[in-house]
Design a protein around this motif. Structure first.
Motif, PDB file in Angstrom:
ATOM      1  N   LEU B 191      17.803   7.135  -1.922  1.00 11.86           N
ATOM      2  CA  LEU B 191      16.478   6.496  -1.845  1.00 11.86           C
ATOM      3  C   LEU B 191      16.577   5.117  -1.194  1.00 11.86           C
ATOM      4  O   LEU B 191      15.678   4.703  -0.445  1.00 11.86           O
ATOM      5  CB  LEU B 191      15.863   6.398  -3.248  1.00 11.86           C
ATOM      6  N   ARG B 192      17.681   4.415  -1.434  1.00 11.66           N
ATOM      7  CA  ARG B 192      17.874   3.109  -0.784  1.00 11.66           C
ATOM      8  C   ARG B 192      18.126   3.269   0.713  1.00 11.66           C
ATOM      9  O   ARG B 192      17.631   2.488   1.533  1.00 11.66           O
ATOM     10  CB  ARG B 192      19.022   2.340  -1.447  1.00 11.66           C
ATOM     11  N   TYR B 194      17.005   5.734   2.538  1.00 11.58           N
ATOM     12  CA  TYR B 194      15.708   6.122   3.102  1.00 11.58           C
ATOM     13  C   TYR B 194      14.829   4.901   3.290  1.00 11.58           C
ATOM     14  O   TYR B 194      14.143   4.749   4.312  1.00 11.58           O
ATOM     15  CB  TYR B 194      15.034   7.146   2.181  1.00 11.58           C
ATOM     16  N   GLU B 195      14.871   4.002   2.304  1.00 19.89           N
ATOM     17  CA  GLU B 195      14.063   2.776   2.398  1.00 19.89           C
ATOM     18  C   GLU B 195      14.510   1.929   3.587  1.00 19.89           C
ATOM     19  O   GLU B 195      13.681   1.371   4.306  1.00 19.89           O
ATOM     20  CB  GLU B 195      14.195   1.969   1.098  1.00 19.89           C
ATOM     21  N   GLN B 196      15.803   1.864   3.799  1.00 20.78           N
ATOM     22  CA  GLN B 196      16.298   1.081   4.938  1.00 20.78           C
ATOM     23  C   GLN B 196      15.965   1.741   6.266  1.00 20.78           C
ATOM     24  O   GLN B 196      15.727   1.070   7.271  1.00 20.78           O
ATOM     25  CB  GLN B 196      17.823   0.902   4.855  1.00 20.78           C
ATOM     26  N   GLU B 200      10.189   2.414   3.586  1.00 18.80           N
ATOM     27  CA  GLU B 200       9.326   2.954   2.529  1.00 18.80           C
ATOM     28  C   GLU B 200      10.116   3.057   1.235  1.00 18.80           C
ATOM     29  O   GLU B 200      11.211   3.629   1.228  1.00 18.80           O
ATOM     30  CB  GLU B 200       8.847   4.371   2.891  1.00 18.80           C
ATOM     31  N   LYS B 201       9.543   2.556   0.138  1.00 21.54           N
ATOM     32  CA  LYS B 201      10.214   2.632  -1.158  1.00 21.54           C
ATOM     33  C   LYS B 201       9.705   3.855  -1.919  1.00 21.54           C
ATOM     34  O   LYS B 201       8.504   4.051  -2.059  1.00 21.54           O
ATOM     35  CB  LYS B 201       9.923   1.350  -1.953  1.00 21.54           C
ATOM     36  N   HIS B 202      10.617   4.672  -2.378  1.00 27.78           N
ATOM     37  CA  HIS B 202      10.263   5.839  -3.187  1.00 27.78           C
ATOM     38  C   HIS B 202      11.110   5.797  -4.449  1.00 27.78           C
ATOM     39  O   HIS B 202      12.221   5.259  -4.444  1.00 27.78           O
ATOM     40  CB  HIS B 202      10.567   7.136  -2.433  1.00 27.78           C
ATOM     41  N   ASP B 203      10.566   6.409  -5.522  1.00 21.17           N
ATOM     42  CA  ASP B 203      11.381   6.409  -6.749  1.00 21.17           C
ATOM     43  C   ASP B 203      11.826   7.806  -7.157  1.00 21.17           C
ATOM     44  O   ASP B 203      12.449   7.983  -8.202  1.00 21.17           O
ATOM     45  CB  ASP B 203      10.638   5.697  -7.898  1.00 21.17           C
TER      46      ASP B 203
END
Lengths: 134, 278
Positions: B191-192, B194-196, B200-203
């Motif tokens: 997820l980190r 993907y955010e980079q 987009e931040k996802h949980d």
């Protein structure tokens, strides 16, 4: 160089990749995008009467009409034959490159790519397409 | 593998359909629903991976029978592998051997159809390094994450690393070997990443996030494949499949020898796993 107000069509079956391309293009100043999840849908959009697409950036490997097949359709139709077209691929074997060049691709970008690489390729595509037309 | 999830994996010659633990009415419906899409593949060989199947309810037979007939009409062949003894006895007694054509392993299927020859490839640095280098390259360029390789260690066949939350797997087929390559991440690490990549931040893992994992492996494999094929390995094109879940289990052929390649980054550790079918 391409005017950043043009409409760019992004074609890829993976939503993540469409987002990556759009994000990179936004970093270069582009803001108008049309998306398609495969070559067939892209072709339908390009042929719609209100299509304002000025540049196509397409993945190679997709279901329902690959990027290469889309390119061949675009080059084979009088209305779209001069559309600037860039292919994206994860592989760059020589046979594949030759096939794309023969089909009339303007530039070929290997994934992964940064916005800097994309800018260089866009400039080369513009030069190739519009220097050819001059 | 979840109780009812079916996943597929494809390269030029083989279309693998991985079946879940329980084959019931739900799975029957999924096969009926998806077979038209599956048949669009140009692969001449379809294979059911039944290594995760524990229970096979008879109400699902008809879907498999129809699918096998449709494949035959389209000049395609169907096989299965990894069938446990109980299920094998059941399908044999019920006269379904010709629907499933069960064999012990994917390796045997490949040999049967003449794709696999005796492995002449070793898991040495010539083979492994392109995967490590392309992983570093992909994450550096696409997510601006620096990755450093750790010390490789042997993998245990059939056992997943305990912290893997999402994995992308490709079956590698070549004229002189077959095997798997997977990139495996703890959920929070992916997820980190993907955010980079996208800002987009996802949980949690969604279908879109799974797309991201598939695309990363697509790029890693694509780069490595180009370099390996220049050296004569003759790897064919392949599409990744995604496996998720806290109880994720990646199946490797029981005769595989494999390596885990740990990778360290600023957003956390993950690994590549490479195995060759012997």
């Amino acid at each position: 160089m391409f005017d950043t107000s043009i409409t760019v069509m992004i074609v890829d079956d993976m939503m993540t990749m469409r987002k990556i391309v759009a994000k990179s293009m936004r970093e270069l100043g582009f803001a108008n995008f049309v998306e398609a999840a495969d070559g067939q849908k892209a072709w339908e959009l390009l042929n719609s009467t209100d299509s304002k697409v000025n540049l196509v950036i397409s993945d190679w490997n997709m279901p329902n009409c690959t990027g290469l097949d889309l390119l061949k359709r675009v080059r084979g139709d009088a209305r779209t034959k001069d559309m600037p077209f860039i292919l994206l691929t994860a592989e760059s074997e020589q046979a594949q490159v030759i096939e794309a060049v023969k089909a009339g691709v303007d530039q070929y970008i290997r994934k992964p790519f940064s916005p800097d690489i994309l800018q260089i390729k866009l400039n080369e595509a513009y030069k190739k397409r519009y220097a050819k037309a001059a | 593998m979840s109780n009812t999830e079916i996943t597929t994996e494809e390269n030029g010659k083989i279309f693998i359909i991985r079946l879940p633990m329980v084959i019931d009415a739900t799975v029957k419906a999924k096969i009926e629903e998806n077979q038209a899409e599956w048949l669009k593949s140009t692969a001449p060989i379809y294979v059911f991976d039944m290594s995760g199947v524990l229970t096979f309810q008879k109400q699902a037979y008809v879907a498999f029978g129809h699918f096998a007939q449709t494949l035959k009409r389209n000049d395609k062949k169907i096989f299965s592998f990894g069938v446990n003894e109980k299920t094998l006895r059941q399908i044999t007694l019920d006269g379904l051997e010709q629907v499933f054509n069960p064999l012990k392993s994917l390796n045997e299927v490949l040999q049967k159809v003449g794709i696999k020859t005796k492995a002449t490839v070793k898991l040495d640095s010539n083979f492994i390094n392109p995967f490590i280098v392309s992983t570093m390259n992909v994450l550096k360029i696409q997510a601006k994450i620096d990755v450093t390789p750790g010390k490789p260690r042997a993998s245990v066949p059939g056992v997943k690393e305990s912290n893997t939350g999402i994995a992308a797997v490709i079956t590698m087929i070549s004229s002189n070997f077959s095997g798997n390559i997977s990139v495996e991440f703890p959920t929070d690490v992916f997820l980190r990443i993907y955010e980079q990549m996208l800002g987009e931040k996802h949980d949690q893992i969604t279908d879109e996030i799974k797309d991201g994992a598939a695309e990363i492996l697509n790029m890693i494999f694509g780069q490595a494949k180009t370099e390996l094929n220049d050296k004569g390995y003759k790897l064919e094109k392949a599409l990744p499949t995604i496996l998720v879940g806290e109880k994720l289990k990646i199946h490797h052929d029981t005769t595989s020898m494999g390596l885990i390649l740990p990778l360290h980054s600023s957003v956390g550790d993950f690994h590549l796993q490479v195995s060759l079918h012997t």
